[in-house]
Design a protein around this motif. Structure first.
Motif, short mmCIF file in Angstrom:
data_model
loop_
_atom_site.label_atom_id
_atom_site.label_comp_id
_atom_site.label_asym_id
_atom_site.label_seq_id
_atom_site.Cartn_x
_atom_site.Cartn_y
_atom_site.Cartn_z
N HIS A 47 -12.71 30.27 -13.33
CA HIS A 47 -11.60 30.00 -14.25
C HIS A 47 -11.21 28.52 -14.23
N THR A 48 -11.32 27.90 -13.09
CA THR A 48 -11.07 26.47 -13.02
C THR A 48 -12.12 25.72 -13.82
N TYR A 49 -13.37 26.14 -13.62
CA TYR A 49 -14.49 25.49 -14.34
C TYR A 49 -14.30 25.62 -15.85
N ALA A 50 -13.89 26.83 -16.30
CA ALA A 50 -13.76 27.07 -17.73
C ALA A 50 -12.38 26.65 -18.26
N ALA A 51 -11.53 26.17 -17.36
CA ALA A 51 -10.17 25.76 -17.74
C ALA A 51 -9.43 26.88 -18.46
N VAL A 52 -9.53 28.08 -17.92
CA VAL A 52 -8.80 29.22 -18.47
C VAL A 52 -7.84 29.72 -17.40
N LYS A 53 -6.57 29.78 -17.76
CA LYS A 53 -5.57 30.21 -16.80
C LYS A 53 -5.71 31.71 -16.56
N VAL A 54 -5.66 32.12 -15.31
CA VAL A 54 -5.72 33.54 -15.01
C VAL A 54 -4.35 33.95 -14.48
N ASP A 55 -3.71 34.91 -15.18
CA ASP A 55 -2.35 35.27 -14.76
C ASP A 55 -2.27 36.67 -14.15
N CYS A 56 -3.42 37.31 -13.94
CA CYS A 56 -3.41 38.66 -13.34
C CYS A 56 -2.64 38.68 -12.02
N PHE A 57 -2.80 37.58 -11.26
CA PHE A 57 -2.35 37.62 -9.87
C PHE A 57 -0.90 37.20 -9.69
N GLN A 58 -0.20 37.03 -10.81
CA GLN A 58 1.25 36.91 -10.69
C GLN A 58 1.83 38.24 -10.22
N CYS A 59 1.12 39.33 -10.57
CA CYS A 59 1.56 40.65 -10.14
C CYS A 59 0.56 41.32 -9.19
N HIS A 60 -0.74 41.14 -9.49
CA HIS A 60 -1.75 41.87 -8.72
C HIS A 60 -2.11 41.12 -7.43
N ALA A 61 -2.56 41.90 -6.44
CA ALA A 61 -2.98 41.31 -5.17
C ALA A 61 -4.29 40.56 -5.39
N ASP A 62 -4.40 39.39 -4.79
CA ASP A 62 -5.63 38.60 -4.93
C ASP A 62 -6.57 38.82 -3.75
N ARG A 63 -6.19 39.75 -2.87
CA ARG A 63 -7.05 40.07 -1.73
C ARG A 63 -7.29 41.58 -1.68
N PRO A 64 -8.34 42.00 -1.04
CA PRO A 64 -8.73 43.42 -1.11
C PRO A 64 -7.75 44.35 -0.42
N VAL A 65 -7.91 45.63 -0.72
CA VAL A 65 -7.08 46.67 -0.13
C VAL A 65 -7.12 46.60 1.39
N SER A 66 -8.32 46.34 1.93
CA SER A 66 -8.43 46.32 3.40
C SER A 66 -7.56 45.21 4.01
N THR A 67 -7.41 44.10 3.30
CA THR A 67 -6.52 43.04 3.79
C THR A 67 -5.08 43.53 3.81
N ALA A 68 -4.68 44.18 2.71
CA ALA A 68 -3.30 44.68 2.63
C ALA A 68 -3.04 45.69 3.74
N GLN A 69 -4.03 46.54 4.02
CA GLN A 69 -3.85 47.54 5.08
C GLN A 69 -3.68 46.87 6.44
N LYS A 70 -4.53 45.89 6.67
CA LYS A 70 -4.44 45.17 7.95
C LYS A 70 -3.05 44.54 8.10
N LEU A 71 -2.58 43.93 7.00
CA LEU A 71 -1.32 43.21 7.07
C LEU A 71 -0.12 44.14 7.22
N SER A 72 -0.21 45.33 6.62
CA SER A 72 0.96 46.21 6.64
C SER A 72 1.03 47.05 7.91
N GLN A 73 -0.06 47.03 8.72
CA GLN A 73 0.01 47.78 9.97
C GLN A 73 0.95 47.09 10.95
#
Lengths: 156, 286, 248
Positions: free
Chosen positions: A106-132
């Motif tokens: 997205h940086t290369y194509a100069a297109v803004k990505v706004d998914c991650f204003q709400c969505h997690a940018d790291r996998p479920v397994s990261t979230a699980q590790k962090l919330s334990q």
């Protein structure tokens, strides 16, 4: 912060050293490898060329189906994109970094990505590790964020 | 998947406001184009009916909210219409006086007094609607809570209601506009208009903020407490950006009016008494 | 191997994982999956044949216990910014005291998942919507943050996110400028699991919360609702809420 500055410094030094040597330095993005392949013959959930061009259509279509109809197939699910394309290593790059799978292109194509204003940018397994309990809660709750206070049900 | 929810009065307001601009543009065109002049009346009537519907929509933003004791009332729509007549005419009189002064055009007493008498009628009408609204609420025991809040112990809302909205913003200008001395004095008329506008701002504050500050009745007959401010009057003070945003809207409208009346030839060259009233007999020179 | 075969392998692998995940859940202590009859394939849309509901027994709700609230916060990654007036609370404990008799009680309050939700009526963009199975949600993709739904909700169940967020739970996306409220843990429900608050209440052996399909006569919630009298909060509004209470 220091780390980031160091990286830029190092990058600068490397570039400075590299430019005279290799005249054909590529400006193309460095896209991180996915964690797995769908099959031996196919990398992504749709042919890679198609995904590069149309991934947003697939995600957009799936988004409405999931939110409104509860259809939770995994083939075009954004959560699964992240699960496969982003490492769950503690130092895995965030979406703000050009080393993050989504942001590299997205940086290369100069297109803004706004998914991650709400969505997690790291996998479920990261979230699980962090919330334990004790599993790096400091990471989940950065300095200015506290857990919602739930101390009793008295009035203010 | 964004779509237009036609059950939402908020969504209707978007159409009504934007549509009003279009309707007024047509009205202006009919007035400016000589060939179209015969349609001016019809276009003006169309614009007037549209603004009645528009203000019905604005009032219904509150009137349709079934959950809140302070709202959920059909009277909101007509009350907002009369409020817009009153505050709108007060602003109109001030703008008219300023424009005629700045452009050295004559503005006679005949038209000005006609307008200020009408303003008095509108101010009284707003008071009547406020009275009907509160009397109705006071009759039913279920609404005593919110009435007590606005009328008796709501702090800033109670003060705004009695002192600013009713005292300074309604009774005082009514007295001034209809009393023989100040009622025929331009400065006093302008001052009365200013009071009506200040009272109007207070009234909007009491309705919009006060109506939401009062906690919703979920468990009749019970005291409610929680970690989420249940049963507690909400605390709100407008922030500077909010204040400036509101002021900016007024400034924008006034700027558009000033530029519009300079660029387009709308203002009658004279609103002197003999122009306004064919039966006018000039006061005998003394 | 054709492309389709590749995708089939991929799907099978996912199904395998899902089976393993649910097996793990069934083994976890304190968790009862009583509503297994509703298994819905992931590629099928939810239907109106199901209506999810919750029965809250205020008599069993322990004063001072906040397990349902904590479970919800953990499940959805709800964190505060030390601004209690605007910090999100999808579910909250309220304490009631009868003005006449002095009787006190406590109960959790959350989105009531109305059949005729006022928030859906007033939403200009259709971001507030009700799923076919009765769960009321905000589609944050199309929410413009006007907060009119917050004004319209009779239960004060919605909150607005004022701050930039990071590290949201992957299954609970939430972000600045949008309104949010209890989702009945829709990601769990679609996976045949019960909401986090119910799970926590059951784990604590309070059993004040029952979740299930109100259209299925054999479900626990339907049977309890049929057997005992229950109330809706603000029943006068005729919203036919999906959350019912006993003992208020």
């Amino acid at each position: 912060m220091i780390n980031y500055g160091l990286k830029i410094l190092l990058l600068g030094l490397l570039l400075g050293a590299a430019v005279p040597a290799s005249a054909g330095g590529s400006l193309l993005p460095v896209i991180p490898e996915a964690q797995a392949r769908v099959s031996e013959t196919q990398g992504c959930v749709e042919p890679v060329d198609d995904m590069r061009k149309n991934h947003m259509e697939y995600i957009l279509h799936q988004r409405d189906k999931t939110v409104h109809e509860g259809i939770r197939t995994q083939q075009h699910s954004l959560v699964e994109c992240i699960n496969c394309h982003v490492s769950d290593a503690p130092d895995a790059p965030r979406v703000s970094s050009e080393e993050h799978f989504c942001n590299s292109c997205h940086t290369y194509a100069a297109v803004k990505v706004d998914c991650f204003q709400c969505h997690a940018d790291r996998p479920v397994s990261t979230a699980q590790k962090l919330s334990q309990p004790g599993g790096g809660e400091s990471l989940l709750l950065s300095a200015d964020r506290q857990p919602v206070s739930v101390t009793g049900d008295q009035a203010q | 998947m964004t779509y237009y929810n036609f059950k939402s009065i908020f969504a209707w307001n978007i159409i009504l406001y934007i549509g009003f601009m279009g309707v007024v543009a047509v009205y202006l065109w009919m007035m400016m184009e000589r060939k179209m002049n015969r349609f001016t009346r019809a276009a003006g009537m169309g614009a007037f009916i549209w603004r009645l519907i528009l203000t019905t929509g604005t009032g219904s933003i509150f009137g349709f909210l079934v959950a809140r004791q302070g709202y959920d009332a059909a009277i909101m729509a007509p009350m907002f219409i009369v409020m817009s007549f009153s505050f709108g005419l007060a602003i109109f009189i001030l703008v008219l006086m300023a424009l005629y002064k700045w452009s050295d055009r004559p503005l006679g007493d005949a038209i000005l007094f006609r307008l200020k008498n009408l303003l008095g009628v509108f101010v009284a009408a707003v008071m009547y609607f406020v009275l009907a609204y509160h009397l109705t609420n006071l009759y039913g025991t279920e609404n005593h809570g919110v009435e007590r809040f606005i009328l008796l112990d709501g702090g800033v809302y109670t003060q705004l209601f009695w002192i600013v909205q009713l005292g300074i913003g309604s009774l005082l200008p009514l007295l001034l506009l209809y009393s023989p001395g100040p009622g025929t004095n331009r400065a006093w008329i302008g001052f009365s208009c200013l009071l009506v506008i200040i009272g109007g701002l207070a009234q909007m504050y009491v309705i919009i903020i006060g109506g939401q500050a009062y906690p919703m009745e979920m468990f009749p007959g019970k005291e409610v407490t929680s970690t989420f401010f249940d049963g507690v009057v909400a605390d709100y003070t407008p922030s500077l950006p909010e204040f400036v945003l509101g002021l900016g809207g007024v400034a924008l409208a006034l700027a558009a009016t000033v530029v519009g009346t300079r660029v387009l030839r709308f203002l009658p060259a004279s609103l002197a008494d003999e122009q306004v009233d064919p039966h006018h007999t000039p006061a005998k020179a003394g | 191997m054709s492309e389709q075969e590749g995708i089939d392998i991929y799907r099978r692998r996912f199904l395998g994982n899902a089976a393993k995940a649910s097996a793990g859940l069934a083994l976890a202590p304190g968790i009862m999956l009583t509503e297994l009859g509703h298994a819905k394939p992931a590629d099928e849309a939810v239907t109106g044949q199901v209506r999810w509901g919750m029965l809250i027994d205020s008599n069993k709700c322990a004063e001072g216990c906040n397990d349902c609230v904590q479970a919800c916060n953990d499940e959805h990654g709800l964190t505060g910014f030390d601004r209690p007036a605007t910090d999100a609370q999808w579910i909250r404990k309220v304490k009631l005291k009868d003005r006449q008799t002095g009787h006190t009680q406590t109960l959790p309050l959350l989105c009531q998942h109305c059949e005729h939700p006022p928030c859906v009526d007033v939403c200009p963009t259709g971001a507030s919507f009700k799923r076919e199975d009765g769960i009321v949600l905000v589609d944050k993709h199309i929410c413009i943050g006007c907060r009119y739904c917050m004004m319209a909700c009779p239960y004060k169940a919605r909150s607005f996110i004022h701050e930039t967020l990071q590290d949201q739970m992957p299954y609970a996306p939430r972000g600045k400028g949008t309104v949010e409220s209890c989702t009945f843990c829709v990601h769990r429900v679609d996976d045949d699991r019960t909401p986090a608050c119910v799970e926590a209440c059951t784990a604590e052996n309070h059993n004040a919360l029952v979740f299930g399909d109100m259209h299925d006569p054999s479900s626990q919630i339907s049977q309890e609702l049929e057997r005992h009298s229950s109330q809706q909060i603000r029943a006068d509004l005729q919203l036919n809420t999906g959350v019912r209470y006993r003992g208020i």
